[in-house]
Structures are given as C-alpha cells and as structure tokens.
Design an enzyme around this catalytic site. Structure first.
Site, PDB file in Angstrom:
ATOM      1  N   CYS A 182       0.861  -1.180   0.000  1.00 40.45           N
ATOM      2  CA  CYS A 182       0.000   0.000   0.000  1.00 40.45           C
ATOM      3  C   CYS A 182       0.899   1.232   0.000  1.00 40.45           C
ATOM      4  O   CYS A 182       2.103   1.133   0.250  1.00 40.45           O
ATOM      5  CB  CYS A 182      -0.965  -0.003   1.184  1.00 40.45           C
ATOM      6  SG  CYS A 182      -0.176  -0.117   2.796  1.00 40.45           S
ATOM      7  N   ARG A 185       2.173   0.325   5.590  1.00 38.23           N
ATOM      8  CA  ARG A 185       2.034   0.058   7.017  1.00 38.23           C
ATOM      9  C   ARG A 185       0.977  -0.961   7.383  1.00 38.23           C
ATOM     10  O   ARG A 185       1.216  -1.782   8.236  1.00 38.23           O
ATOM     11  CB  ARG A 185       1.722   1.348   7.760  1.00 38.23           C
ATOM     12  CG  ARG A 185       2.871   2.283   7.779  1.00 38.23           C
ATOM     13  CD  ARG A 185       2.589   3.405   8.699  1.00 38.23           C
ATOM     14  NE  ARG A 185       3.752   4.273   8.746  1.00 38.23           N
ATOM     15  CZ  ARG A 185       3.845   5.319   9.487  1.00 38.23           C
ATOM     16  NH1 ARG A 185       2.854   5.652  10.261  1.00 38.23           N
ATOM     17  NH2 ARG A 185       4.923   6.040   9.464  1.00 38.23           N
ATOM     18  N   GLY A 186      -0.213  -0.888   6.834  1.00 41.85           N
ATOM     19  CA  GLY A 186      -1.253  -1.729   7.371  1.00 41.85           C
ATOM     20  C   GLY A 186      -2.201  -2.364   6.377  1.00 41.85           C
ATOM     21  O   GLY A 186      -2.582  -3.508   6.530  1.00 41.85           O
ATOM     22  N   ARG A 187      -2.569  -1.641   5.347  1.00 39.27           N
ATOM     23  CA  ARG A 187      -3.584  -2.174   4.437  1.00 39.27           C
ATOM     24  C   ARG A 187      -3.094  -3.396   3.678  1.00 39.27           C
ATOM     25  O   ARG A 187      -3.805  -4.396   3.589  1.00 39.27           O
ATOM     26  CB  ARG A 187      -4.045  -1.077   3.469  1.00 39.27           C
ATOM     27  CG  ARG A 187      -4.808   0.025   4.182  1.00 39.27           C
ATOM     28  CD  ARG A 187      -5.011   1.224   3.311  1.00 39.27           C
ATOM     29  NE  ARG A 187      -3.703   1.846   3.052  1.00 39.27           N
ATOM     30  CZ  ARG A 187      -3.521   2.861   2.232  1.00 39.27           C
ATOM     31  NH1 ARG A 187      -4.535   3.349   1.553  1.00 39.27           N
ATOM     32  NH2 ARG A 187      -2.329   3.385   2.068  1.00 39.27           N
TER      33      ARG A 187
END
Length: 78
Positions: free
Chosen positions: A45, A49-51
């Site tokens: 992404c 970091r997170g998606r």
C-alpha cells in the site's frame, strides 16, 4: 508487472468487510494466475504500514485455511 488499485482509506478508517473480501478475492486470483506462470505476487500500500498486510493476512486465512494465530506467528517469523 500488473498494477491493481483497490482504493481504501488509511489510518482512521478500517476497510469495510466488503472491501476486504473484494481485495482478498482479487489477490487470490492474481496469486493463482502468477503461480501458474511461475511468477510471484508483490502486494503493498502507499503508506506501507497496514492495508497491504491486512489483505495478505486475510488471504492466508481464507485461501490457505490458516488460523489468525498461525498467520501472526508466520509474519513475526519473517
């Protein structure tokens, strides 16, 4: 290289269950297509970091029948 964009807001908003399912189904399709041609799949992404991690984790749970705990252990080991 094939570039696929799945718009998802970051940080303060969790993706909807429908968006996660759509992304995971696309991911499964691309992984299978790439594997059949001897290619790998790279997912990321914009913020890194997170998606992308969320989709990869959900892919492992849905497609590889792993438990969430197993997936977390695998990611931590990597």
């Amino acid at each position: 290289m094939k570039h696929v964009i799945i718009p998802t807001r970051n940080y303060l908003y969790a993706p909807s269950f429908n968006d996660i399912n759509t992304a995971v189904d696309l991911f499964i399709s691309y992984c299978r297509g790439n594997a059949s041609c001897g290619r790998g799949t790279y997912v990321h992404c914009k913020a890194k970091r997170g998606r992308s991690t969320t989709i990869a984790l959900c892919y492992l749970v849905k497609n590889k029948q792993m438990t969430f705990s197993n997936v977390i252990d695998l990611i931590r080991a990597k």
